[in-house]
Structures are given as structure tokens and as C-alpha cells.
Write an enzyme that holds these catalytic residues in place. Structure first.
Site, PDB file in Angstrom:
ATOM      1  CD  GLN A  46      -1.440  -2.452   1.592  1.00  0.00           C
ATOM      2  OE1 GLN A  46      -0.353  -2.595   2.136  1.00  0.00           O
ATOM      3  NE2 GLN A  46      -2.207  -3.481   1.277  1.00  0.00           N
ATOM      4  CG  ASP A  47       5.420   3.083  -0.188  1.00  0.00           C
ATOM      5  OD1 ASP A  47       5.101   4.245  -0.529  1.00  0.00           O
ATOM      6  OD2 ASP A  47       6.502   2.817   0.358  1.00  0.00           O
ATOM      7  CD  GLU A  48       0.951   6.479   0.968  1.00  0.00           C
ATOM      8  OE1 GLU A  48       1.283   7.143   1.959  1.00  0.00           O
ATOM      9  OE2 GLU A  48       0.586   5.302   1.048  1.00  0.00           O
ATOM     10  CG  PHE A  49       5.193   8.547  -1.112  1.00  0.00           C
ATOM     11  CD1 PHE A  49       4.733   9.682  -1.755  1.00  0.00           C
ATOM     12  CD2 PHE A  49       4.924   8.398   0.233  1.00  0.00           C
ATOM     13  CE1 PHE A  49       4.032  10.655  -1.074  1.00  0.00           C
ATOM     14  CE2 PHE A  49       4.224   9.368   0.933  1.00  0.00           C
ATOM     15  CZ  PHE A  49       3.768  10.493   0.283  1.00  0.00           C
ATOM     16  CG  PHE A  50       9.107   4.765  -2.821  1.00  0.00           C
ATOM     17  CD1 PHE A  50       9.825   5.371  -3.827  1.00  0.00           C
ATOM     18  CD2 PHE A  50       9.045   5.382  -1.583  1.00  0.00           C
ATOM     19  CE1 PHE A  50      10.489   6.572  -3.610  1.00  0.00           C
ATOM     20  CE2 PHE A  50       9.706   6.581  -1.349  1.00  0.00           C
ATOM     21  CZ  PHE A  50      10.426   7.181  -2.371  1.00  0.00           C
TER      22      PHE A  50
END
Length: 96
Positions: A46-50
Site C-alpha cells: 500500500q505504499d503510495e510513494f514507492f
């Protein structure tokens, strides 16, 4: 003082600046095939940046001796503190 406040006491704005600058301006993709050590790549679904699809999975394909560990965290990018829940997987990697 909360845990987050404690962490911020040790932040160095220049460290953050130089890390971000290196991250944005230094491409190591052509050198990844030179890595000979075993590598553990950790990502959060769920990492929205990576996201694993754009970072960890392609990187794992470029590093020959890599192992990929992807886990779920409702906290997304800041869920890295949950890595403690994956100690068994990390131990197996280190023992291999």
C-alpha cells in the site's frame, strides 16, 4: 513527548535534503547487475510513494541474488515500522 516527536528531535534537515537530492538525481539502474551480494528488497503493497510494481519488483529483477519481501500495511508508506512483524522472513534471508 510522543514517539513521533522524539524521532523529529534527531532529524537533520540537511540529511533529508541530500538524500532526496540523490534519490531524484542519481540513476543506479545500469549498475544493479554488478551487485554480487545477496540482497533483501522490502516493499509495502500500500505504499503510495514507492509501489512494489514500480520500484521493488523491477529492482528485484535487475539484481541477480535478490529476495523480495512485500507486506501489507494499512499505514501505507509509513508502515515501515511494521517490519518487526516479518522477523522470521528476515532471519531466513540472513541465514541463507
Amino acid at each position: 513527548i510522543s514517539e513521533i516527536e522524539d524521532e523529529s528531535l534527531y532529524e537533520d534537515i540537511f540529511d533529508i535534503y541530500y538524500r532526496n537530492n540523490a534519490l531524484l538525481n542519481y540513476d543506479i539502474e545500469s549498475d544493479l547487475n554488478k551487485i554480487k551480494a545477496k540482497v533483501l528488497i522490502v516493499a509495502i503493497n500500500q505504499d503510495e510513494f514507492f509501489s512494489p510494481e514500480t520500484d521493488a519488483i523491477p529492482m528485484s529483477k535487475l539484481i541477480k541474488n535478490s529476495t523480495l519481501l512485500i507486506y501489507d500495511s494499512f499505514l501505507g508508506h509509513v508502515g515501515s515500522n511494521e517490519i518487526v512483524d516479518y522477523g522470521e522472513e528476515i532471519s531466513k534471508f540472513l541465514d541463507s
